[in-house]
Design a protein around this motif. Sequence first.
Motif, PDB file in Angstrom:
ATOM      1  N   VAL A   1      -2.759   2.914  20.667  1.00  0.00           N
ATOM      2  CA  VAL A   1      -1.927   1.906  21.336  1.00  0.00           C
ATOM      3  C   VAL A   1      -0.557   2.499  21.563  1.00  0.00           C
ATOM      4  O   VAL A   1       0.043   3.077  20.636  1.00  0.00           O
ATOM      5  N   GLN A   2      -0.050   2.334  22.792  1.00  0.00           N
ATOM      6  CA  GLN A   2       1.285   2.820  23.122  1.00  0.00           C
ATOM      7  C   GLN A   2       1.991   1.793  23.990  1.00  0.00           C
ATOM      8  O   GLN A   2       1.385   1.212  24.890  1.00  0.00           O
ATOM      9  N   GLY A   3       3.272   1.547  23.683  1.00  0.00           N
ATOM     10  CA  GLY A   3       4.001   0.567  24.487  1.00  0.00           C
ATOM     11  C   GLY A   3       5.470   0.518  24.152  1.00  0.00           C
ATOM     12  O   GLY A   3       6.021   1.385  23.449  1.00  0.00           O
ATOM     13  N   TYR A   4       6.104  -0.540  24.666  1.00  0.00           N
ATOM     14  CA  TYR A   4       7.532  -0.791  24.482  1.00  0.00           C
ATOM     15  C   TYR A   4       7.702  -2.134  23.796  1.00  0.00           C
ATOM     16  O   TYR A   4       6.859  -3.035  23.939  1.00  0.00           O
ATOM     17  N   THR A   5       8.771  -2.279  23.072  1.00  0.00           N
ATOM     18  CA  THR A   5       9.000  -3.521  22.346  1.00  0.00           C
ATOM     19  C   THR A   5      10.475  -3.861  22.309  1.00  0.00           C
ATOM     20  O   THR A   5      11.332  -2.975  22.253  1.00  0.00           O
ATOM     21  N   TYR A   6      10.760  -5.161  22.358  1.00  0.00           N
ATOM     22  CA  TYR A   6      12.103  -5.708  22.168  1.00  0.00           C
ATOM     23  C   TYR A   6      11.979  -6.855  21.175  1.00  0.00           C
ATOM     24  O   TYR A   6      10.943  -7.551  21.152  1.00  0.00           O
ATOM     25  N   GLY A   7      12.993  -7.048  20.377  1.00  0.00           N
ATOM     26  CA  GLY A   7      12.905  -8.098  19.372  1.00  0.00           C
ATOM     27  C   GLY A   7      14.258  -8.607  18.925  1.00  0.00           C
ATOM     28  O   GLY A   7      15.301  -8.006  19.207  1.00  0.00           O
ATOM     29  N   ALA A   8      14.232  -9.711  18.211  1.00  0.00           N
ATOM     30  CA  ALA A   8      15.431 -10.315  17.624  1.00  0.00           C
ATOM     31  C   ALA A   8      14.985 -11.172  16.452  1.00  0.00           C
ATOM     32  O   ALA A   8      13.847 -11.673  16.428  1.00  0.00           O
ATOM     33  N   GLY A   9      15.875 -11.325  15.475  1.00  0.00           N
ATOM     34  CA  GLY A   9      15.498 -12.121  14.314  1.00  0.00           C
ATOM     35  C   GLY A   9      16.590 -12.170  13.265  1.00  0.00           C
ATOM     36  O   GLY A   9      17.772 -11.957  13.563  1.00  0.00           O
ATOM     37  N   LEU A  10      16.179 -12.444  12.033  1.00  0.00           N
ATOM     38  CA  LEU A  10      17.087 -12.632  10.909  1.00  0.00           C
ATOM     39  C   LEU A  10      16.862 -11.544   9.860  1.00  0.00           C
ATOM     40  O   LEU A  10      15.745 -11.067   9.666  1.00  0.00           O
ATOM     41  N   SER A  11      17.957 -11.199   9.185  1.00  0.00           N
ATOM     42  CA  SER A  11      17.910 -10.240   8.075  1.00  0.00           C
ATOM     43  C   SER A  11      18.494 -10.895   6.835  1.00  0.00           C
ATOM     44  O   SER A  11      19.375 -11.769   6.929  1.00  0.00           O
ATOM     45  N   ALA A  12      18.046 -10.466   5.679  1.00  0.00           N
ATOM     46  CA  ALA A  12      18.574 -10.977   4.413  1.00  0.00           C
ATOM     47  C   ALA A  12      18.344  -9.933   3.328  1.00  0.00           C
ATOM     48  O   ALA A  12      17.455  -9.085   3.436  1.00  0.00           O
ATOM     49  N   GLY A  13      19.158 -10.019   2.291  1.00  0.00           N
ATOM     50  CA  GLY A  13      19.024  -9.099   1.173  1.00  0.00           C
ATOM     51  C   GLY A  13      20.254  -9.105   0.305  1.00  0.00           C
ATOM     52  O   GLY A  13      21.097 -10.008   0.386  1.00  0.00           O
ATOM     53  N   PHE A  14      20.387  -8.087  -0.532  1.00  0.00           N
ATOM     54  CA  PHE A  14      21.557  -7.972  -1.396  1.00  0.00           C
ATOM     55  C   PHE A  14      21.773  -6.509  -1.742  1.00  0.00           C
ATOM     56  O   PHE A  14      20.856  -5.673  -1.638  1.00  0.00           O
ATOM     57  N   GLY A  15      22.998  -6.204  -2.145  1.00  0.00           N
ATOM     58  CA  GLY A  15      23.364  -4.858  -2.555  1.00  0.00           C
ATOM     59  C   GLY A  15      23.986  -4.859  -3.931  1.00  0.00           C
ATOM     60  O   GLY A  15      24.658  -5.818  -4.327  1.00  0.00           O
ATOM     61  N   ILE A  16      23.749  -3.770  -4.691  1.00  0.00           N
ATOM     62  CA  ILE A  16      24.303  -3.635  -6.036  1.00  0.00           C
ATOM     63  C   ILE A  16      24.878  -2.222  -6.187  1.00  0.00           C
ATOM     64  O   ILE A  16      24.399  -1.281  -5.554  1.00  0.00           O
ATOM     65  N   PRO A  17      25.917  -2.069  -7.006  1.00  0.00           N
ATOM     66  CA  PRO A  17      26.456  -0.716  -7.235  1.00  0.00           C
ATOM     67  C   PRO A  17      25.472   0.123  -8.037  1.00  0.00           C
ATOM     68  O   PRO A  17      24.840  -0.360  -8.983  1.00  0.00           O
ATOM     69  N   LEU A  18      25.338   1.389  -7.659  1.00  0.00           N
ATOM     70  CA  LEU A  18      24.373   2.270  -8.309  1.00  0.00           C
ATOM     71  C   LEU A  18      25.047   3.443  -9.009  1.00  0.00           C
ATOM     72  O   LEU A  18      24.790   3.721 -10.180  1.00  0.00           O
ATOM     73  N   TYR A  19      25.943   4.145  -8.284  1.00  0.00           N
ATOM     74  CA  TYR A  19      26.571   5.334  -8.850  1.00  0.00           C
ATOM     75  C   TYR A  19      27.908   5.547  -8.171  1.00  0.00           C
ATOM     76  O   TYR A  19      28.061   5.284  -6.968  1.00  0.00           O
ATOM     77  N   GLY A  20      28.887   6.002  -8.940  1.00  0.00           N
ATOM     78  CA  GLY A  20      30.205   6.270  -8.377  1.00  0.00           C
ATOM     79  C   GLY A  20      30.876   7.452  -9.039  1.00  0.00           C
ATOM     80  O   GLY A  20      30.727   7.665 -10.261  1.00  0.00           O
ATOM     81  N   TYR A  21      31.578   8.228  -8.223  1.00  0.00           N
ATOM     82  CA  TYR A  21      32.342   9.359  -8.751  1.00  0.00           C
ATOM     83  C   TYR A  21      33.616   9.479  -7.927  1.00  0.00           C
ATOM     84  O   TYR A  21      33.570   9.736  -6.716  1.00  0.00           O
ATOM     85  N   LYS A  22      34.764   9.231  -8.587  1.00  0.00           N
ATOM     86  CA  LYS A  22      36.068   9.250  -7.929  1.00  0.00           C
ATOM     87  C   LYS A  22      36.065   8.271  -6.752  1.00  0.00           C
ATOM     88  O   LYS A  22      35.918   7.081  -6.947  1.00  0.00           O
ATOM     89  N   ASN A  23      36.198   8.793  -5.533  1.00  0.00           N
ATOM     90  CA  ASN A  23      36.242   7.921  -4.364  1.00  0.00           C
ATOM     91  C   ASN A  23      34.945   7.962  -3.565  1.00  0.00           C
ATOM     92  O   ASN A  23      34.934   7.645  -2.366  1.00  0.00           O
ATOM     93  N   HIS A  24      33.831   8.313  -4.202  1.00  0.00           N
ATOM     94  CA  HIS A  24      32.538   8.395  -3.535  1.00  0.00           C
ATOM     95  C   HIS A  24      31.551   7.545  -4.328  1.00  0.00           C
ATOM     96  O   HIS A  24      31.429   7.695  -5.547  1.00  0.00           O
ATOM     97  N   PHE A  25      30.834   6.669  -3.605  1.00  0.00           N
ATOM     98  CA  PHE A  25      29.954   5.710  -4.270  1.00  0.00           C
ATOM     99  C   PHE A  25      28.628   5.638  -3.525  1.00  0.00           C
ATOM    100  O   PHE A  25      28.563   5.765  -2.296  1.00  0.00           O
ATOM    101  N   VAL A  26      27.565   5.417  -4.299  1.00  0.00           N
ATOM    102  CA  VAL A  26      26.232   5.186  -3.750  1.00  0.00           C
ATOM    103  C   VAL A  26      25.762   3.830  -4.269  1.00  0.00           C
ATOM    104  O   VAL A  26      25.728   3.598  -5.479  1.00  0.00           O
ATOM    105  N   ASP A  27      25.427   2.932  -3.338  1.00  0.00           N
ATOM    106  CA  ASP A  27      24.952   1.594  -3.679  1.00  0.00           C
ATOM    107  C   ASP A  27      23.489   1.461  -3.288  1.00  0.00           C
ATOM    108  O   ASP A  27      22.984   2.169  -2.404  1.00  0.00           O
ATOM    109  N   LEU A  28      22.812   0.544  -3.939  1.00  0.00           N
ATOM    110  CA  LEU A  28      21.398   0.265  -3.649  1.00  0.00           C
ATOM    111  C   LEU A  28      21.304  -1.050  -2.898  1.00  0.00           C
ATOM    112  O   LEU A  28      21.934  -2.041  -3.288  1.00  0.00           O
ATOM    113  N   GLU A  29      20.513  -1.059  -1.834  1.00  0.00           N
ATOM    114  CA  GLU A  29      20.336  -2.267  -1.031  1.00  0.00           C
ATOM    115  C   GLU A  29      18.862  -2.609  -0.939  1.00  0.00           C
ATOM    116  O   GLU A  29      18.022  -1.755  -0.639  1.00  0.00           O
TER     117      GLU A  29
END
Length: 396
Positions: free
Chosen positions: A202-230
Amino acid sequence: MRNKDAKVGTFPIWRKYKGASAIGKKRNGRNLRTELLFVLLLIFFYSFGALECSAQALAVRKTAVEKKDSIMPFKSRLAVRTNAIDWLCLLPNVAVEFDLTPSCYNKITVGMGVKWNWETSQKYLPSTVYNLFDARLEVRRYWRTELSQVHRSDKEKVSFLKWLREDVFTRQRQHPRYWRAYYWGIYTNLGNYSFKFGKEGVQGYTYGAGLSAGFGIPLYGYKNHFVDLELGGSVGCVFTRYDKYGFDAESNCYPALVGKSKGWHVLPYPVITDLRVAFVYRFASIKDKYKLVDHVKQAARHEREMKRKNLNDSINEARRLRKEEKALLKKNEAEQKKAKTEQKKTEQKKELGKEESEASLKQSVKPKKEKKNKKKNKKGATKDSKSEGRKDENID
């Protein structure tokens, strides 16, 4: 079966590709239309999000300017995200997110993401095809939970609907997780796809729209650089068209299957368009962004601002009084100088008057003395004339 009209390397409908894709002869024109539509969607989506968020953005910007301790540098407003689930599905992906205002109390972000796995380089066309391109735009609103004012014991049994109402779809919760930054948003996307895991692809084109939801939490940080988990996902409606094709190993091509194509249509069910277990790189951790308004801190800041304002007002009042005193002193000095000059002028006028009166007196005294002298002279002349007459009489 092999298509009779097809020769090796030439195809009436589907042309041969060096990679594992099957796009028609009008691919360039379709791609151009797709790119133009994507640009129009980008402009519309961004303008819609900007108009929707402008009032809050202006208010937040104003409060951020008033509270200089809550303003973040420009780089802290940026975030780069990649989804681990897509990588496990062999889909390289990257997304960028940007905060609308520099305040740590900002809640609105605008983002753009791309997934790309298309036309891998191969000598022979494989029987399995897995190509996907997806680009999306998203506006998010972040929020945090706080402790509910209505307390409930943990042993109390709660129905499922009440649990959803009091612990899920609300900010005030019995057990708030302050370290999490929740979000919901709207998105729009477009893409191309080509899948073949069996006899038919199957091959084709698609367009869409909708809603997103979720949350983020801090994971790791060093000085002014941070990695968060979403963690999160997106659900929406899909508008698509597709063609079906097979695989001819002898001629090394993907012939189209006549009568199995379908034009543009909307899928009658919602589609999960994205699942995210993403790692987000930031210059400011998510724990320091999208904050709740702390009323105690706000009251303390207001008290400090009032003290500072009162101090500034007292300083300004003292400066004003000092200026008024200086102005009064200058005014008094000017008046004293003016009075002295006027006094000198009056004294000079008096002296001039005295001199003039003395001169007039002198002028008036002179004719009187002249008259007296004239009278004396006349009397003396008469006396002389009389004495001379007497002498003449005696001589006679």
